[in-house]
Design an enzyme around this catalytic site. Sequence first.
Site, PDB file in Angstrom:
ATOM      1  N   GLY A  21       0.803  -1.165  -0.023  1.00  0.00           N
ATOM      2  CA  GLY A  21       0.164   0.112   0.049  1.00  0.00           C
ATOM      3  C   GLY A  21       0.679   1.451  -0.014  1.00  0.00           C
ATOM      4  O   GLY A  21       1.883   1.161  -0.217  1.00  0.00           O
ATOM      5  N   ASN A  22       0.270   2.185   0.118  1.00  0.00           N
ATOM      6  CA  ASN A  22       0.957   3.767   0.391  1.00  0.00           C
ATOM      7  C   ASN A  22       0.377   4.453   1.233  1.00  0.00           C
ATOM      8  O   ASN A  22      -0.754   4.180   1.969  1.00  0.00           O
ATOM      9  CB  ASN A  22       1.145   4.478  -1.039  1.00  0.00           C
ATOM     10  CG  ASN A  22      -0.291   4.653  -1.800  1.00  0.00           C
ATOM     11  OD1 ASN A  22      -0.949   5.614  -1.012  1.00  0.00           O
ATOM     12  ND2 ASN A  22      -0.715   4.020  -2.688  1.00  0.00           N
ATOM     13  N   ARG A  23       1.017   5.579   1.750  1.00  0.00           N
ATOM     14  CA  ARG A  23       0.573   6.393   2.903  1.00  0.00           C
ATOM     15  C   ARG A  23      -0.527   7.626   2.540  1.00  0.00           C
ATOM     16  O   ARG A  23      -0.807   8.528   3.440  1.00  0.00           O
ATOM     17  CB  ARG A  23       1.659   7.169   3.403  1.00  0.00           C
ATOM     18  CG  ARG A  23       2.613   6.266   3.901  1.00  0.00           C
ATOM     19  CD  ARG A  23       3.981   7.293   4.567  1.00  0.00           C
ATOM     20  NE  ARG A  23       5.023   6.480   4.653  1.00  0.00           N
ATOM     21  CZ  ARG A  23       5.190   5.876   5.830  1.00  0.00           C
ATOM     22  NH1 ARG A  23       4.253   5.985   6.793  1.00  0.00           N
ATOM     23  NH2 ARG A  23       6.352   5.302   6.008  1.00  0.00           N
TER      24      ARG A  23
END
Length: 423
Positions: A231-233
């Site tokens: 995922g990412n932030r």
Amino acid sequence: MSAGPVVWWGRRAVLFQEETEKDVGKPKVVLGVSGGIAAYKACDLLRRLTESGHDVRVVPTASALHFVGAATWSALSGHPVPTEVWDDVHEVPHVRIGQHADLVVVAPATADMLAKAAHGLADDLLTNTLLTARCPVVFAPAMHTEMWEHPATQENVATLRRRGAVVVEPAVGRLTGADSGKGRLPDPGEIFEVCRRVLARGVGEPDLAGRHVVVSAGGTREPLDPVRFLGNRSSGKQGYALARTAAARGARVTLIAANTGLPDPAGVDVVPVGTAVQLREEVLRAAADADAVVMAAAVADFRPAAYAAGKIKKQDGREPEPVALVRNPDILAEISADRARPGQVVVGFAAETDDVLANGRAKLKRKGCDLLVVNEVGERKTFGSEENEAVVLDAEGGETPVAHGPKEALADTVWDLVAGRLG
Ligand SMILES: Cc1cc2nc3c(=O)[nH]c(=O)nc-3n(C[C@H](O)[C@H](O)[C@H](O)COP(=O)(O)O)c2cc1C
């Protein structure tokens, strides 16, 4: 006269004076509460308004007081709560309250209150206030779906909007009792955002009225096994600000939301998605009749080549297998190259750490979009923040810098540029 009432009136007069001094310079908001089951949610809205530096006077209707009592409104607002036109007549409250307001927000607004406001009735303090107010007015209706959809209510809403009031679309969800459907009061945080925006910018011209815009927000998650993902932030806050501001400017908004956990913006159709492939599918579907598509979501470039149906276990004494990745579809390039309709405006986002403008310009060319919002990722500019600063590059070589500020300000600049291109 007995001693009791004299002391009470005396104390109240002092309180008024102190509170007036305490509240000098604060924006003055009237929170009208009408008699719907969602009246308790207005307590949350009141808290948000007072805690963010607004001087709030609550004006409940007689029906609203069946749901939440005057003591609650008084304690939370820090002011006495007038409930009748006949209270404190020497102060002419039926005129003064509206005249002095910078904003009137009615939440929840019952079907009855919308009807009274549309027809100019003035049979209680809140309806008098609505007639005397010359400031922006926001209504947040809440009622059963049948009441909302009734032609009488719809005509009243149209009348109020024509006169310049902001009527927030109700949310879809659980209603009183076992029913669910359209008519739920939007999240108080979202009504608060509408109030904040209206106070900052006024009601404004609905320059996106009649337009359909698609916004993607959040960050995709690419599953590796049933419990893990790549995922990412991205928090989704910039995309939600874009959706909220477009709705406030009159657009029909479809928000494709990837893993945000944020409350639905008022008056926006939200389509939840998980992965890049799902996001592509929903963006393409919504873009088919869209005037503009703004891709604010952080879409994973890669996903695990294989998905393990069971949780991948640690093996005693052995290093884990490397994870093979495959490329995800490039949605921004795809919709830019193959516009669903002539004149459709496509906007991309780029988060860069260095050589921001040069990298942004190269990306704009590579993707073929009309506008690219380039922001530098770094200290004070991290994902999840309430603020942003950016430069918007356009396909003709122009640059529009947006100074550090709320994400709504950047969103408004994007819509200004989109509205300009749509003509
Ligand atoms: C339990 C209960 C819940 C109600 N909920 C709503 C509601 O959510 N929306 C609405 O328009 N009317 C609702 N009503 C009806 C209103 O209270 C009624 O129309 C009343 O006259 C509204 O007065 P007001 O607009 O002066 O506050 C509800 C009534 C009851 C008894």
